[in-house]
Scaffold this active site. Structure first.
Site, PDB file in Angstrom:
ATOM      1  N   LYS A 115       6.499  -8.782  10.229  1.00 45.19           N
ATOM      2  CA  LYS A 115       5.890 -10.005   9.699  1.00 45.19           C
ATOM      3  C   LYS A 115       6.220 -11.224  10.542  1.00 45.19           C
ATOM      4  O   LYS A 115       5.404 -12.136  10.670  1.00 45.19           O
ATOM      5  CB  LYS A 115       6.326 -10.238   8.251  1.00 45.19           C
ATOM      6  CG  LYS A 115       5.644  -9.283   7.284  1.00 45.19           C
ATOM      7  CD  LYS A 115       5.686  -9.799   5.857  1.00 45.19           C
ATOM      8  CE  LYS A 115       4.921  -8.859   4.947  1.00 45.19           C
ATOM      9  NZ  LYS A 115       5.019  -9.230   3.544  1.00 45.19           N
ATOM     10  N   LYS A 207      -1.348   0.603   8.286  1.00 44.73           N
ATOM     11  CA  LYS A 207      -1.481   0.750   6.834  1.00 44.73           C
ATOM     12  C   LYS A 207      -2.494  -0.271   6.304  1.00 44.73           C
ATOM     13  O   LYS A 207      -2.696  -1.333   6.902  1.00 44.73           O
ATOM     14  CB  LYS A 207      -0.118   0.640   6.147  1.00 44.73           C
ATOM     15  CG  LYS A 207       0.410  -0.734   6.054  1.00 44.73           C
ATOM     16  CD  LYS A 207       1.664  -0.825   5.190  1.00 44.73           C
ATOM     17  CE  LYS A 207       2.003  -2.308   5.129  1.00 44.73           C
ATOM     18  NZ  LYS A 207       3.293  -2.682   4.732  1.00 44.73           N
ATOM     19  N   LYS A 210      -2.971  -6.445   2.815  1.00 42.01           N
ATOM     20  CA  LYS A 210      -3.626  -7.647   2.287  1.00 42.01           C
ATOM     21  C   LYS A 210      -3.940  -8.639   3.391  1.00 42.01           C
ATOM     22  O   LYS A 210      -4.858  -9.441   3.268  1.00 42.01           O
ATOM     23  CB  LYS A 210      -2.683  -8.354   1.290  1.00 42.01           C
ATOM     24  CG  LYS A 210      -2.384  -7.590   0.025  1.00 42.01           C
ATOM     25  CD  LYS A 210      -1.262  -8.296  -0.752  1.00 42.01           C
ATOM     26  CE  LYS A 210      -0.799  -7.477  -1.927  1.00 42.01           C
ATOM     27  NZ  LYS A 210       0.573  -7.823  -2.359  1.00 42.01           N
TER      28      LYS A 210
HETATM   29  P1  TYM Z   1       3.580  -5.602  -1.919  1.00 50.06           P
HETATM   30  O1  TYM Z   1       3.135  -6.723  -2.768  1.00 50.06           O
HETATM   31  O2  TYM Z   1       3.358  -5.689  -0.445  1.00 50.06           O
HETATM   32  O3  TYM Z   1       2.893  -4.272  -2.413  1.00 50.06           O
HETATM   33  C1  TYM Z   1       2.917  -3.890  -3.770  1.00 50.06           C
HETATM   34  C2  TYM Z   1       3.076  -2.379  -3.890  1.00 50.06           C
HETATM   35  O4  TYM Z   1       2.007  -1.728  -3.220  1.00 50.06           O
HETATM   36  C3  TYM Z   1       2.523  -0.775  -2.295  1.00 50.06           C
HETATM   37  N1  TYM Z   1       1.636  -0.724  -1.126  1.00 50.06           N
HETATM   38  C4  TYM Z   1       1.076   0.394  -0.661  1.00 50.06           C
HETATM   39  N2  TYM Z   1       1.144   1.676  -1.093  1.00 50.06           N
HETATM   40  C5  TYM Z   1       0.442   2.587  -0.405  1.00 50.06           C
HETATM   41  N3  TYM Z   1      -0.324   2.279   0.678  1.00 50.06           N
HETATM   42  C6  TYM Z   1      -0.420   1.015   1.146  1.00 50.06           C
HETATM   43  N4  TYM Z   1      -1.175   0.727   2.201  1.00 50.06           N
HETATM   44  C7  TYM Z   1       0.308  -0.001   0.457  1.00 50.06           C
HETATM   45  N5  TYM Z   1       0.443  -1.331   0.643  1.00 50.06           N
HETATM   46  C8  TYM Z   1       1.262  -1.763  -0.331  1.00 50.06           C
HETATM   47  C9  TYM Z   1       3.887  -1.323  -1.910  1.00 50.06           C
HETATM   48  O5  TYM Z   1       4.727  -0.308  -1.401  1.00 50.06           O
HETATM   49  C10 TYM Z   1       4.371  -1.876  -3.230  1.00 50.06           C
HETATM   50  O6  TYM Z   1       4.928  -0.853  -4.032  1.00 50.06           O
HETATM   51  N6  TYM Z   1       8.546  -6.205  -1.559  1.00 50.06           N
HETATM   52  C11 TYM Z   1       7.466  -5.711  -2.404  1.00 50.06           C
HETATM   53  C12 TYM Z   1       7.414  -6.388  -3.763  1.00 50.06           C
HETATM   54  C13 TYM Z   1       8.704  -6.420  -4.511  1.00 50.06           C
HETATM   55  C14 TYM Z   1       9.285  -5.311  -5.196  1.00 50.06           C
HETATM   56  C15 TYM Z   1      10.475  -5.845  -5.809  1.00 50.06           C
HETATM   57  C16 TYM Z   1       8.948  -3.967  -5.355  1.00 50.06           C
HETATM   58  C17 TYM Z   1       9.507  -7.491  -4.699  1.00 50.06           C
HETATM   59  N7  TYM Z   1      10.557  -7.155  -5.498  1.00 50.06           N
HETATM   60  C18 TYM Z   1      11.315  -5.027  -6.541  1.00 50.06           C
HETATM   61  C19 TYM Z   1       9.806  -3.153  -6.113  1.00 50.06           C
HETATM   62  C20 TYM Z   1      10.972  -3.687  -6.694  1.00 50.06           C
HETATM   63  C21 TYM Z   1       6.137  -5.972  -1.697  1.00 50.06           C
HETATM   64  O7  TYM Z   1       6.036  -6.835  -0.854  1.00 50.06           O
HETATM   65  O8  TYM Z   1       5.118  -5.257  -2.217  1.00 50.06           O
END
Ligand code: TYM
Length: 344
Positions: A115, A207, A210
């Site tokens: 990032k 991957k 967003k």
């Molecule tokens: P974030 O917002 O990027 O994504 C949310 C969830 O979606 C999953 N994900 C994917 N799974 C499969 N294929 C993909 N291409 C893909 N893109 C995203 C992510 O793995 C995630 O589960 N750091 C985390 C948010 C967070 C969090 C937490 C998660 C903050 N605190 C505590 C669990 C526990 C994040 O940026 O997810």
């Protein structure tokens, strides 16, 4: 066996363009776990501002992620749905973890490197310490299980290291305060099924994300049926027919991705999808996938849009969830303060 009561926690960032990867990698798992666990699902707005967000868009995106949870079938009465900034224990515990985690640990985080890219000196400090906040999200509920996509695995490992170090650094004080086997559980990632890493529709080596500029790289949860079908039709593939077994997908990332998506949407393992479609060309597989995607995602997007038309309802869900979240988080953080030796 852990002596901690099983509890699920997970979060999604409100940064717009919620997509099929978020849905298959995380949100569908959130829904499934509700039958067997107490679950807390969080819209992580504090995480979102590690990159600058337009304030109006942020408000809208917080509501959109909430709408996605509800439309997918998360029950905000039986479980807890709220936005992170309403519960101050997350930020407070994150500070403590800033002092527990080591620079070397965070320096290894691949997501920060991706990032921040070449502009490392100009990245926010929050973007660097972000995994500590993520550990705090989970551990302020002493959660034991965390459903996430594959890309969050390294952050979960860090959360376990932080929990372990806190338990060790304060072992004597933790015991004195009546906790026999450590204060924090070591949270377990739940990364299962055929779509833990959904790839871009334009490039099978990246991957689905967003932030990818091309909207054709992803299926957004609010895309119309026509748009979903069009994006699948245009998805990059190779010229071969589909193989009859998973081994035949090796070295064919785009084909593997579409088959994985099909399996996840249909609730079938990849083996079964290939049993049905082995030998088929993409000219017949893609329409079948488009039909399935529209069937599953169409009603979801419609329900999300309906919910978004009633922001008052969504905000009330978040306020109610935050109140119940606080009731769990505050006593945990109060214990942390005592364990560390703070007064008050
Ligand atoms: P974030 O917002 O990027 O994504 C949310 C969830 O979606 C999953 N994900 C994917 N799974 C499969 N294929 C993909 N291409 C893909 N893109 C995203 C992510 O793995 C995630 O589960 N750091 C985390 C948010 C967070 C969090 C937490 C998660 C903050 N605190 C505590 C669990 C526990 C994040 O940026 O997810």
């Amino acid at each position: 066996m852990s002596h901690f009561t099983p509890r699920v926690f997970s979060g999604v960032q409100p940064t717009g363009n919620l997509h099929l990867g978020n849905y298959l990698g995380a949100i569908t798992k959130f829904v499934a776990l509700q039958d067997t666990h107490d679950c807390i699902y969080c819209i992580v707005d504090l995480h979102a501002i590690t990159l600058w967000q337009d304030p109006r868009a942020l408000t809208r995106n917080i509501r959109e992620v909430t709408a996605a949870f509800l439309a997918a079938g998360v029950d905000p009465q039986k479980h807890i749905v709220f936005n992170q900034s309403q519960v101050s224990a997350h930020a407070e515990l994150a500070w403590v973890f800033n002092c527990v985690a080591r620079m070397g640990w965070l320096n290894r985080m691949t997501q920060f490197k991706e990032k921040a890219g070449k502009h490392r000196e100009n990245a926010s400090v929050g973007l660097f310490s972000y995994p500590n906040l993520m550990a705090a999200d989970i551990l302020t509920y002493r959660a034991t299980h965390v459903p996430v996509g594959e890309d969050q695995k390294q952050h979960l490992e860090l959360a376990r290291d932080i929990a372990q170090k806190f338990n060790t650094d304060f072992a004597a004080s933790i015991k004195e305060h009546g906790h026999e086997n450590g204060f924090f559980p070591l949270p377990e990632p739940l990364i299962t099924g055929p779509a833990t890493r959904v790839m871009s529709l334009r490039d099978g080596s990246k991957k689905m994300s967003k932030s990818e500029p091309s909207d054709y790289s992803r299926i957004n949860l609010t895309d119309s049926a026509d748009m979903i079908a069009k994006k699948i039709r245009k998805a990059r593939t190779d010229p071969e027919a589909l193989p009859g077994e998973p081994a035949g997908l090796e070295g064919r990332p785009e084909a593997a991705n579409l088959v994985g998506i099909f399996g996840a949407l249909a609730g079938k393992p990849v083996e079964e999808v290939l049993r049905d479609f082995g030998g088929a060309n993409f000219s017949s597989f893609k329409p079948a996938l488009a039909e399935l995607a529209v069937e599953k995602l169409g009603p979801l997007g419609e329900r999300m849009n309906e919910l978004m038309d009633d922001p008052g309802y969504i905000d009330a869900v978040l306020v109610d969830g935050a109140e119940r979240a606080r009731r769990i988080a505050t006593p945990v953080y109060d214990d942390v303060k005592k364990i560390i030796g703070f007064i008050g």
